[in-house]
Design a protein around this motif. Sequence first.
Motif, PDB file in Angstrom:
ATOM      1  N   PRO A 136     -19.133   2.607  -3.918  1.00 20.55           N
ATOM      2  CA  PRO A 136     -19.040   4.082  -3.871  1.00 20.55           C
ATOM      3  C   PRO A 136     -18.175   4.580  -2.725  1.00 20.55           C
ATOM      4  O   PRO A 136     -17.407   5.540  -2.892  1.00 20.55           O
ATOM      5  CB  PRO A 136     -20.507   4.520  -3.694  1.00 20.55           C
ATOM      6  N   LEU A 137     -18.276   3.926  -1.558  1.00 21.81           N
ATOM      7  CA  LEU A 137     -17.450   4.334  -0.419  1.00 21.81           C
ATOM      8  C   LEU A 137     -15.984   4.066  -0.698  1.00 21.81           C
ATOM      9  O   LEU A 137     -15.117   4.889  -0.394  1.00 21.81           O
ATOM     10  CB  LEU A 137     -17.883   3.590   0.844  1.00 21.81           C
ATOM     11  N   SER A 138     -15.682   2.905  -1.281  1.00 26.46           N
ATOM     12  CA  SER A 138     -14.291   2.538  -1.544  1.00 26.46           C
ATOM     13  C   SER A 138     -13.651   3.463  -2.562  1.00 26.46           C
ATOM     14  O   SER A 138     -12.478   3.838  -2.431  1.00 26.46           O
ATOM     15  CB  SER A 138     -14.210   1.083  -2.024  1.00 26.46           C
ATOM     16  N   ALA A 139     -14.416   3.840  -3.593  1.00 22.48           N
ATOM     17  CA  ALA A 139     -13.882   4.745  -4.609  1.00 22.48           C
ATOM     18  C   ALA A 139     -13.543   6.107  -4.004  1.00 22.48           C
ATOM     19  O   ALA A 139     -12.466   6.662  -4.261  1.00 22.48           O
ATOM     20  CB  ALA A 139     -14.889   4.902  -5.749  1.00 22.48           C
ATOM     21  N   LYS A 140     -14.429   6.637  -3.189  1.00 20.68           N
ATOM     22  CA  LYS A 140     -14.165   7.927  -2.549  1.00 20.68           C
ATOM     23  C   LYS A 140     -13.032   7.811  -1.528  1.00 20.68           C
ATOM     24  O   LYS A 140     -12.210   8.719  -1.397  1.00 20.68           O
ATOM     25  CB  LYS A 140     -15.431   8.435  -1.857  1.00 20.68           C
ATOM     26  N   ALA A 141     -12.983   6.692  -0.796  1.00 24.58           N
ATOM     27  CA  ALA A 141     -11.918   6.506   0.197  1.00 24.58           C
ATOM     28  C   ALA A 141     -10.558   6.419  -0.476  1.00 24.58           C
ATOM     29  O   ALA A 141      -9.555   6.924   0.053  1.00 24.58           O
ATOM     30  CB  ALA A 141     -12.187   5.245   1.012  1.00 24.58           C
ATOM     31  N   ALA A 142     -10.499   5.773  -1.658  1.00 23.75           N
ATOM     32  CA  ALA A 142      -9.232   5.685  -2.382  1.00 23.75           C
ATOM     33  C   ALA A 142      -8.795   7.059  -2.882  1.00 23.75           C
ATOM     34  O   ALA A 142      -7.610   7.412  -2.810  1.00 23.75           O
ATOM     35  CB  ALA A 142      -9.374   4.708  -3.551  1.00 23.75           C
ATOM     36  N   GLN A 143      -9.733   7.856  -3.399  1.00 14.21           N
ATOM     37  CA  GLN A 143      -9.384   9.191  -3.871  1.00 14.21           C
ATOM     38  C   GLN A 143      -8.960  10.101  -2.725  1.00 14.21           C
ATOM     39  O   GLN A 143      -8.074  10.934  -2.871  1.00 14.21           O
ATOM     40  CB  GLN A 143     -10.570   9.813  -4.608  1.00 14.21           C
ATOM     41  N   ALA A 144      -9.596   9.948  -1.581  1.00 15.96           N
ATOM     42  CA  ALA A 144      -9.266  10.781  -0.426  1.00 15.96           C
ATOM     43  C   ALA A 144      -8.064  10.265   0.344  1.00 15.96           C
ATOM     44  O   ALA A 144      -7.562  10.952   1.235  1.00 15.96           O
ATOM     45  CB  ALA A 144     -10.468  10.863   0.514  1.00 15.96           C
ATOM     46  N   ASN A 145      -7.605   9.057   0.000  1.00 13.89           N
ATOM     47  CA  ASN A 145      -6.494   8.412   0.706  1.00 13.89           C
ATOM     48  C   ASN A 145      -6.766   8.363   2.216  1.00 13.89           C
ATOM     49  O   ASN A 145      -5.947   8.777   3.041  1.00 13.89           O
ATOM     50  CB  ASN A 145      -5.176   9.149   0.442  1.00 13.89           C
ATOM     51  N   ILE A 146      -7.928   7.840   2.564  1.00 13.84           N
ATOM     52  CA  ILE A 146      -8.335   7.750   3.957  1.00 13.84           C
ATOM     53  C   ILE A 146      -7.481   6.710   4.676  1.00 13.84           C
ATOM     54  O   ILE A 146      -7.252   5.612   4.177  1.00 13.84           O
ATOM     55  CB  ILE A 146      -9.829   7.378   4.048  1.00 13.84           C
ATOM     56  N   ALA A 147      -7.006   7.074   5.858  1.00 15.11           N
ATOM     57  CA  ALA A 147      -6.151   6.163   6.619  1.00 15.11           C
ATOM     58  C   ALA A 147      -6.921   4.993   7.211  1.00 15.11           C
ATOM     59  O   ALA A 147      -6.342   3.967   7.538  1.00 15.11           O
ATOM     60  CB  ALA A 147      -5.433   6.936   7.730  1.00 15.11           C
ATOM     61  N   PHE A 148      -8.244   5.134   7.363  1.00 14.19           N
ATOM     62  CA  PHE A 148      -9.052   4.010   7.826  1.00 14.19           C
ATOM     63  C   PHE A 148      -8.939   2.850   6.836  1.00 14.19           C
ATOM     64  O   PHE A 148      -9.019   3.047   5.622  1.00 14.19           O
ATOM     65  CB  PHE A 148     -10.528   4.400   7.938  1.00 14.19           C
ATOM     66  N   SER A 149      -8.774   1.641   7.343  1.00 13.55           N
ATOM     67  CA  SER A 149      -8.861   0.461   6.500  1.00 13.55           C
ATOM     68  C   SER A 149     -10.323   0.213   6.147  1.00 13.55           C
ATOM     69  O   SER A 149     -11.222   0.784   6.779  1.00 13.55           O
ATOM     70  CB  SER A 149      -8.287  -0.750   7.233  1.00 13.55           C
ATOM     71  N   PRO A 150     -10.625  -0.623   5.130  1.00 12.13           N
ATOM     72  CA  PRO A 150     -12.035  -0.918   4.837  1.00 12.13           C
ATOM     73  C   PRO A 150     -12.787  -1.467   6.040  1.00 12.13           C
ATOM     74  O   PRO A 150     -13.948  -1.104   6.264  1.00 12.13           O
ATOM     75  CB  PRO A 150     -11.933  -1.963   3.713  1.00 12.13           C
ATOM     76  N   THR A 151     -12.116  -2.317   6.823  1.00 14.76           N
ATOM     77  CA  THR A 151     -12.760  -2.831   8.037  1.00 14.76           C
ATOM     78  C   THR A 151     -13.009  -1.710   9.031  1.00 14.76           C
ATOM     79  O   THR A 151     -14.081  -1.623   9.642  1.00 14.76           O
ATOM     80  CB  THR A 151     -11.886  -3.918   8.681  1.00 14.76           C
TER      81      THR A 151
END
Length: 320
Positions: free
Chosen positions: A75-90
Amino acid sequence: MSIEPLIYAAIFVGVFFMIEGIYLLVFGKSVRLESKVNRRLELLEKGESPEDVLNTLRKEREQHTESQGLPLLAPLSAKAAQANIAFSPTGLLIVMVVIGIMGFLGLTFFTGAGLVIRLGLSVLMGYGAVYLWLNNKAKKRLALFEEQLPDAVELVVRSLRVGHPFSSAINIVAQEMPDPLGTEFGIIVDESTYGMDVTESLDKMANRIDIQDVKFLSVAVAIQTQSGGNLAEILAGLAQVIRARFKLFRRVKAITAEARWSGWFLSVFPLGALVLIQLVQPDYYDDVKDTTVFVPAAIVVAIMLFINVLFMRAMVNIKV
């Protein structure tokens, strides 16, 4: 008078806003969407080659897709991809751990909760705050993309009618439109420059953005490429449909505003009343909490509140 519920809420709000502070401190203005010059053009103006810019933007947009298979991080990764968050997964995991530690310290210093409760709440605060923050970022970015899309399609239509090829029309949009749409169309331009078919690049963007109107655009271009036809007229009709849907959505949102706020009030009021009762008179339930029916009754009330939230949401969630 017990103020621990308010302390819990204050700590959660504090760690929630702490995420935004960390994000802006690390990445600064480069992550904001208000800039009139999109990020791709800013990178090009700094002297980076188009190939390096494309690799940078691709990495930012695809870095979160690899962790979408993990149950807790999906769920976090899906939202991060849609938001184009500059944070890496790590980096996102590190932020989650830092927020959890800060929440644990806040619970330790300001509450008298036991160790197990503090650990559990700190984990929930870290995960929940990051998820809510990502969800808020994704909603804002997708809403802005939807608002920019009709203007971009009409700009493509005008470019096609004056004789520009479709790839040049996409390039004009990439140069004229701000983020987030300008950079996304810029990626299409760069990918087509280095050999990828425009329809394939559009399809990738539609899957990445996950907006229905973008999928309509991708399908319209793909059908025109295979069967031929006047692409300008097709896209002009699509732009009218997108604007009409957007206008209807805003109208529905305005009409259902009172119902949505009533739903939120009816859903939040019981919880707010419970908190106020605990603050004003903590021993209010002392006469009944030791009875055999108290816990089952509390569970039934919680289930009914949850069902109420679902029904209220279903009543005002009108698809356009």
